[in-house]
Write an enzyme that holds these catalytic residues in place. Structure first.
Site, PDB file in Angstrom:
ATOM      1  CB  THR A 199      46.132  31.531  36.418  1.00  0.00           C
ATOM      2  OG1 THR A 199      47.537  31.589  36.305  1.00  0.00           O
ATOM      3  CG2 THR A 199      45.761  30.637  37.601  1.00  0.00           C
ATOM      4  NE  ARG A 227      56.069  33.767  40.822  1.00  0.00           N
ATOM      5  CZ  ARG A 227      54.814  33.740  40.426  1.00  0.00           C
ATOM      6  NH1 ARG A 227      54.336  32.707  39.800  1.00  0.00           N
ATOM      7  NH2 ARG A 227      54.010  34.762  40.670  1.00  0.00           N
ATOM      8  N   GLY A 229      53.903  30.952  42.817  1.00  0.00           N
ATOM      9  CA  GLY A 229      52.958  32.078  42.906  1.00  0.00           C
ATOM     10  C   GLY A 229      51.852  31.816  43.905  1.00  0.00           C
ATOM     11  N   GLY A 253      50.926  36.874  41.376  1.00  0.00           N
ATOM     12  CA  GLY A 253      50.708  36.076  42.574  1.00  0.00           C
ATOM     13  C   GLY A 253      51.312  36.659  43.835  1.00  0.00           C
TER      14      GLY A 253
HETATM   15  C1  SD4 Z   1      51.050  33.361  39.327  1.00  0.00           C
HETATM   16  N1  SD4 Z   1      48.774  34.001  39.647  1.00  0.00           N
HETATM   17  O1  SD4 Z   1      51.808  32.437  39.076  1.00  0.00           O
HETATM   18  C2  SD4 Z   1      49.647  33.307  38.757  1.00  0.00           C
HETATM   19  C3  SD4 Z   1      49.680  33.850  37.370  1.00  0.00           C
HETATM   20  C4  SD4 Z   1      48.343  34.166  36.806  1.00  0.00           C
HETATM   21  O2  SD4 Z   1      46.979  34.697  35.087  1.00  0.00           O
HETATM   22  O3  SD4 Z   1      47.351  34.199  37.455  1.00  0.00           O
HETATM   23  N2  SD4 Z   1      48.178  34.438  35.572  1.00  0.00           N
HETATM   24  O4  SD4 Z   1      51.393  34.348  39.976  1.00  0.00           O
END
Ligand code: SD4
Length: 341
Positions: A199, A227, A229, A253
């Site tokens: 991310t 869903r 995050g 998340g």
């Molecule tokens: C999530 N925080 O969808 C994001 C995923 C993530 O590196 O950070 N991946 O929960």
């Protein structure tokens, strides 16, 4: 009279005080600006794009949007339409943006739109709202001139999804470095081929000393459809307070949302902690809730204060971040609590 040992001891004690006095003599510690920092090694290219704006005396807000758009344009496992889909094979995107006035906008579960960060910015600038989700977010994007893409999976995503369908196991383990690391930074995939995450969260301070931040992601691979995050949630995946600093996060998340992670990091900085200390305290807050569970997952926080000082902390080894200023252009390894692998 002072002997040499006492003198050295006293000067060692006095050094931090003198440094503090020096910085307060000007009212402020020396500030590094402009500066942009971002999650992961993919942040190097993102920073380069943001830097074009910052080095031309542009605004931090424009810089973070430009940076986020760069990675949304690339094939990346975890960002943009090239990202991995949810359990039903659909890519859904989450993004948010926040400026120095605490203006903010976000989209969640957005399908078939290439630049969710720009849609988030439109939500911020053109509506009285903060978050639009799903079909409503897409409708808003289309009404604002964004085009509808095909929704086809990238080749990488197709392969990964086909692989995942063989087991259809819901195992949101993220960014834990494996022993098979083939370089200084975490590999993108685990040994069994299951996805790692990437991310993009980025924070910038411009020449006018203003902070902004943005986050963009396709979220956890193979998540339940619907869903959401932490990434598009203000105070979880991103928080900016122009008096104090800004923070962003990457990782599982749900754990970040539970502690209002980036808001917490900024509040710790307000209490006087350095960015790295503030990130560490937030990570410890997650671990305190369930230490054994924390050992099986990754969360990393990245923060910057108003002096352009930055720092990060993660639950696990393997979280890295990229920094670009006049002084440097490089990737840093985050500190961490567990080095389990
Ligand atoms: C999530 N925080 O969808 C994001 C995923 C993530 O590196 O950070 N991946 O929960």
């Amino acid at each position: 009279m002072l002997n040499r040992r006492k003198f050295l001891h006293l000067s060692a004690l006095a050094a931090p005080l003198l440094a503090a006095k020096r910085s307060f003599a000007n009212g402020l510690a020396e500030t590094t600006k402009p500066i942009v920092i971002s999650t992961w090694d993919s942040g190097m290219a993102v920073n380069a794009e943001a830097w074009k704006v910052l080095s031309a005396n542009g605004k931090a807000l424009d810089a973070v949007e430009a940076g986020a758009r760069q990675i949304e344009d690339t094939i990346n496992c975890c960002v943009g339409l090239g990202g991995y889909p949810d359990r039903d094979g659909i890519v859904t995107l989450d993004s948010c943006i926040m400026d120095e006035h605490a203006n903010c906008g976000a989209v969640a579960g957005l399908e078939r739109i290439k630049h969710p960060v720009s849609v988030a910015r439109r939500v911020m600038e053109k509506t009285p709202h903060v978050i639009l989700v799903g079909a409503g977010a897409q409708q808003f994007a289309l009404e604002n001139g964004f085009s509808l893409e095909t929704g086809a999976l990238s080749e990488d995503a197709k392969k990964a999804y086909a692989e995942w369908l063989k087991k259809t196991e819901y195992k949101p383990v993220i960014n834990i470095e494996t022993r098979k690391t083939n370089g200084p930074f975490a590999p993108k995939f685990f040994d069994d081929g299951s996805p790692n995450h990437d991310t993009m969260g980025l924070l910038a301070m411009d020449n006018a000393n203003n902070l902004s931040g943005a986050v963009t992601t396709s979220g956890m691979a193979f998540k339940l459809h619907g869903r959401v995050g932490d990434s598009p949630i203000i105070g979880a995946g991103l928080f900016v307070d122009n008096e104090v600093g800004a923070a962003t996060s990457s990782g599982v998340g749900e754990e970040v949302i539970r502690i209002c992670g980036t808001h917490l990091v900024v509040e710790f900085m307000r209490q006087g902690l350095s960015p790295e200390q503030a990130c560490q305290k937030a990570v410890e807050r997650i671990i305190k809730r369930d230490r054994e569970k924390a050992k099986t997952m990754q969360v990393g926080f990245l923060a910057m204060n108003k002096n352009g000082e930055y720092g990060a902390y993660a639950i696990q080894r393997g979280f890295v971040y990229s920094v670009k200023s006049d002084k440097e252009n490089q990737i840093h390894n985050s500190k961490y609590i567990f080095a389990i692998n």
